[in-house]
Structure formats: C-alpha cells, structure tokens
Design an enzyme around this catalytic site. Structure first.
Site, PDB file in Angstrom:
ATOM      1  N   HIS A 123      26.220 -55.763 -19.084  1.00 33.78           N
ATOM      2  CA  HIS A 123      27.234 -54.995 -18.348  1.00 33.78           C
ATOM      3  C   HIS A 123      27.910 -55.946 -17.359  1.00 33.78           C
ATOM      4  O   HIS A 123      27.284 -56.901 -16.890  1.00 33.78           O
ATOM      5  CB  HIS A 123      26.498 -53.880 -17.587  1.00 33.78           C
ATOM      6  N   ASP A 200      17.992 -55.758 -15.359  1.00 37.64           N
ATOM      7  CA  ASP A 200      18.929 -54.683 -15.050  1.00 37.64           C
ATOM      8  C   ASP A 200      18.425 -53.447 -15.794  1.00 37.64           C
ATOM      9  O   ASP A 200      18.607 -53.326 -17.004  1.00 37.64           O
ATOM     10  CB  ASP A 200      20.330 -55.105 -15.518  1.00 37.64           C
ATOM     11  N   GLN A 203      19.867 -48.654 -17.620  1.00 40.07           N
ATOM     12  CA  GLN A 203      19.735 -47.781 -18.796  1.00 40.07           C
ATOM     13  C   GLN A 203      18.291 -47.729 -19.291  1.00 40.07           C
ATOM     14  O   GLN A 203      18.022 -47.103 -20.317  1.00 40.07           O
ATOM     15  CB  GLN A 203      20.653 -48.267 -19.933  1.00 40.07           C
ATOM     16  N   LYS A 226      21.870 -42.473 -12.750  1.00 39.61           N
ATOM     17  CA  LYS A 226      21.682 -42.487 -14.204  1.00 39.61           C
ATOM     18  C   LYS A 226      20.311 -41.927 -14.580  1.00 39.61           C
ATOM     19  O   LYS A 226      19.979 -41.827 -15.757  1.00 39.61           O
ATOM     20  CB  LYS A 226      21.829 -43.912 -14.738  1.00 39.61           C
ATOM     21  N   CYS A 364      32.504 -51.316 -19.587  1.00 37.97           N
ATOM     22  CA  CYS A 364      32.167 -52.408 -18.654  1.00 37.97           C
ATOM     23  C   CYS A 364      31.341 -53.480 -19.345  1.00 37.97           C
ATOM     24  O   CYS A 364      30.403 -54.042 -18.761  1.00 37.97           O
ATOM     25  CB  CYS A 364      31.417 -51.892 -17.424  1.00 37.97           C
TER      26      CYS A 364
HETATM   27  N1  PLP Z   1      24.008 -52.151 -15.743  1.00 41.21           N
HETATM   28  C1  PLP Z   1      24.085 -51.309 -16.777  1.00 41.21           C
HETATM   29  C2  PLP Z   1      23.350 -51.643 -18.038  1.00 41.21           C
HETATM   30  C3  PLP Z   1      24.824 -50.134 -16.661  1.00 41.21           C
HETATM   31  O1  PLP Z   1      24.885 -49.286 -17.683  1.00 41.21           O
HETATM   32  C4  PLP Z   1      25.492 -49.865 -15.454  1.00 41.21           C
HETATM   33  C5  PLP Z   1      26.353 -48.683 -15.333  1.00 41.21           C
HETATM   34  O2  PLP Z   1      26.948 -48.214 -16.287  1.00 41.21           O
HETATM   35  C6  PLP Z   1      25.374 -50.776 -14.403  1.00 41.21           C
HETATM   36  C7  PLP Z   1      24.624 -51.913 -14.582  1.00 41.21           C
HETATM   37  C8  PLP Z   1      26.009 -50.519 -13.095  1.00 41.21           C
HETATM   38  O3  PLP Z   1      25.414 -49.425 -12.482  1.00 41.21           O
HETATM   39  P1  PLP Z   1      26.032 -48.836 -11.134  1.00 41.21           P
HETATM   40  O4  PLP Z   1      27.481 -48.603 -11.402  1.00 41.21           O
HETATM   41  O5  PLP Z   1      25.262 -47.580 -10.923  1.00 41.21           O
HETATM   42  O6  PLP Z   1      25.800 -49.846 -10.069  1.00 41.21           O
END
Ligand code: PLP
Length: 406
Positions: A123, A200, A203, A226, A364
């Site tokens: 992401h 990270d 998900q 999430k 993203c």
């Molecule tokens: N990393 C992953 C794999 C994500 O799916 C997301 C959000 O879609 C993020 C990071 C960023 O999360 P946040 O916008 O809650 O900081």
C-alpha cells in the site's frame, strides 16, 4: 462451534438499510469495516459520562478517562499478545505508525548507501514514508518482486537481503489483491541477517489472530477502523529494545518528563511517542472492538471467511469477460477483478445502483496495478458479516454490467 452470521449481522446497525431501494450489500471492508453497536455505545458512554483529558488532572473524570484509556491499551496488548503494555503505542492509524518508524528508527539508523526493503505488493502507506526517508538520506529503496499470481517471490526476497539493508517493511495481507504473505518465515529470514522487520497489519488483524511474539515481528502496525473500531486510532507495536533506542517522532505535551529551555527529558514508553492529547474515545472504541472480537472462536471465523471467499471466487469466475487480478494460493478477504472493455468505475457505479458497495480504482497500490498492467480494478472485500446471498447479489449485478456494455 458454527459461525452464526445472521446473529452477527444484528450487531451492526448500519447493515440493516436500503440503498437506492435495495438492501445494502457492503463489500468495501478493506477500505473500512462497519462498527458493532457495542463500539458505538462505548464511545457514546465515554462522552456522556467520562469525557476529560488524560494523564493531566487529579479530578475524578480525568482519572477515570486515564484509566479507561490505559485499559484499552492493555486490551490491545492481549489482543496481539505483546509481551509488555509499554510496547503498545496509540497512533492515528497504520499510516502514522509506519511514518513514525520511518522518521524515528529510520532517520537514526539509515545512512547514505543503505537500503530499505519492501515488496511490490505494498500500500502507498508502506512505500511513500520509506521513499521520503531514502530521499533524505541518500539511501536506496529496494523492492521484492511479485509473481503473476500476486505472491512475493521468496527466492528474490532472500537475494535482496544484505548487510546494507537496515529495515524490511512488509504487508501482512495485500489490500489490493488479498494475498496473505508468509510473514513469519520472511521475518525469520531477515533476522538471520540481523535486520528488523515492520509488518503493516492493516489487513491482517481483521481476518486472523495475530500474535506478535509468535511472528517475532519487531514492529506491527494496524488501524482501528479496519477491525470494527473507530477511525483516527491505530496501533504501533514495537519491541522495547527498538522503541527505547528511538528518538521521539513528535514533540509536545505528555511525551516529556521535564522541559527547560536548555533541555527536555523525554517520557518513558509508550508516552515518548504520544505527543499531545490523544484520541481518547478512539482508544476506548478500539478496546470495545477488541472485546467484541474476543467473543468469537477465530477458527470458525477463519473457516467461515475462507469458505465465503472461495464461494465468491468460484461465483464471479463464471461472469463473462471477468478476469481476477490476484490469484495467490493464500488469500484473505479480497476479490479484485476487471471486466474486459468496462472501466472499473463504471462497474462500481452500476453496482452502487443495486445497493452494492465495492471499491474501484488503484486501492492506494499503484505499483500493484502497474505490475498487472491495469490502471484500476474493481474490488469486493469481505468481512465476517458478509453472506453467500450477498455474493449472489454481486454476481447478478455483474451480469447486468455485461448486459449494459454488451
Ligand atoms: N496498509 C494497508 C495494507 C492498507 O490496506 C491501508 C488502508 O487501506 C493502509 C496501510 C493505511 O491505513 P490507514 O489509512 O488506516 O492509515
């Protein structure tokens, strides 16, 4: 124990509504999940009975707010099996957690000529913070390639690790494709080279039980919104040895022990990384979400979700001109696809008229789109409250897309 989806759905008030005259089918859970009533009530209760600033007052409300806020931290600690409660830092979300590590650990440890290793599945939140760091330091961002199924190529990963690599940062589950990465194994490999690993987990936590000790992750970050909690709150877990040695990320109230114009003494963990008034109700809401998740037998949840995803994969595969993007052997929660000759945004718009919420775009994760040669995909993403009947509604609507676009 069998997973009772009808009962679970009753906990989520938002699911019981019609959109454009049709029952809502919410399949945008990878963007944000819905919140059970207990989370909404916990936050309302906080504002109605406790609202006050934390760590600062000697009065009853402030003490109560502090106790509730810290209690939420303990819940997170147990949720991910962190060894120590001071290793749990409240942040705004995954994005802020990664930026914190990049700016604090990264700035201190990454020098000109060093390398930061991520994968081709990340992401933007797990790309851009490292790019900023590497640009600033004259370091090199290196990327582990992915194969045509959307899996990290492990042989290449191992080849890319070397004595210049200062940190590895990997997604647990890809938001764009749903690939579940073999992170335990990848962490162990990096550790053989003495390299710390950030995961990270944005998900990951909504779909599986996460145990940071079992994974042996050095950092693990995730977002409340999430995992059925509120927005604006997330977690950075870090091992004490790393967090202790890291400089603060932001300066301000609460992150200090004492301040003079000559010298500031920073606070202990985790407060060193929590400058300013935190998102108190967010932490409390997240704690309530964790309590809610504890009620489930996660073996049945995982089995239910796996069955749902496999049913959805088979069901959409018969739709004419539809091509799945991301066909890894291990997947969770995500079905990304394109329909030849139809822009994903048009798919999304037609589905919306049927009451179906999916996401269309690059999610993203533009480098993932580039890897598969598509500008965007349509993405249906599932949570444990989704049902096979909703998948059937999705498939019917996809037939309609093909009718419209002939
Ligand atoms: N990393 C992953 C794999 C994500 O799916 C997301 C959000 O879609 C993020 C990071 C960023 O999360 P946040 O916008 O809650 O900081």
């Amino acid at each position: 124990m069998l997973f009772d989806v009808e009962r679970v759905r009753k906990d989520f008030p938002i699911l019981n509504q019609r959109v454009h005259g049709n029952p809502l089918v919410y399949l945008d859970n990878a963007a944000t999940s819905q919140k059970p009533r207990v989370v909404l009530e916990a936050m309302k209760r906080y504002y109605e009975t406790v609202n006050s600033n934390v760590h600062r007052g000697v009065h009853y409300l402030s003490e109560q707010a502090t106790a509730d806020y810290e209690h939420a931290r303990t819940k997170v600690q147990r949720f991910i099996n962190a060894p120590h409660v001071h290793e749990v830092v409240f942040v705004r979300g995954t994005t802020e957690g990664i930026n914190l590590v990049a700016q604090s650990y990264g700035r201190k440890n990454v020098e000109k000529g060093d390398e930061v290793l991520i994968s081709g599945l990340e992401h933007h939140s797990n790309i851009v913070p490292w790019q900023i760091l590497c640009d600033e330091k004259g370091a090199r961002l290196r990327i582990v390639p992915i194969n045509d199924s959307g899996e990290i190529v492990l042989e290449e990963y191992e080849k890319l690790l070397n004595n210049k690599t200062k940190i590895v940062s990997l997604g647990h589950v890809s938001n764009a494709l749903g690939t579940v990465n073999p992170i335990k194994r990848m962490i162990a490999t990096a550790h053989r080279f003495g390299i710390p690993v950030l995961i990270d987990g944005a998900q990951g936590v909504p779909h599986m039980k996460v145990d940071v000790q079992d994974l042996n992750a050095d950092f693990y970050v995730f977002s409340g919104h999430k995992m059925f909690g509120p927005t604006g709150i997330g977690i950075l877990y870090g091992k004490t040895e790393f967090l202790d040695a890291m400089p603060p990320f932001q300066g301000g109230g609460d992150m200090i022990k004492s301040v003079t114009f000559e010298k500031t003494v920073y606070n202990d963990l985790p407060y060193k990384f929590e400058a300013g008034t935190p998102n108190i109700e967010g932490a409390i809401g997240m704690g309530a979400a964790i309590d809610y998740l504890h009620e489930f037998d996660w073996n049945s949840v995982s089995a239910y979700e796996a069955d749902l995803l496999s049913y959805a994969t088979d069901s959409v595969s018969v739709v004419k001109k539809l091509r799945l993007v991301g066909t890894a052997a291990e997947k969770a929660g995500v079905l990304s696809f394109v329909i030849d000759g139809v822009h994903p945004h048009d798919v999304g718009t037609i589905l919306d008229r049927e009451g179906i919420a999916i996401r269309t775009g690059h999610h993203c994760a533009q480098p993932v789109m580039q890897r598969f040669g598509v500008p965007a995909t349509a993405r249906a993403s599932f949570a444990f409250y989704n049902m096979k009947s909703e998948v059937d509604t999705l498939v019917k609507a996809l037939y309609k897309v093909n009718e419209v676009f002939g």
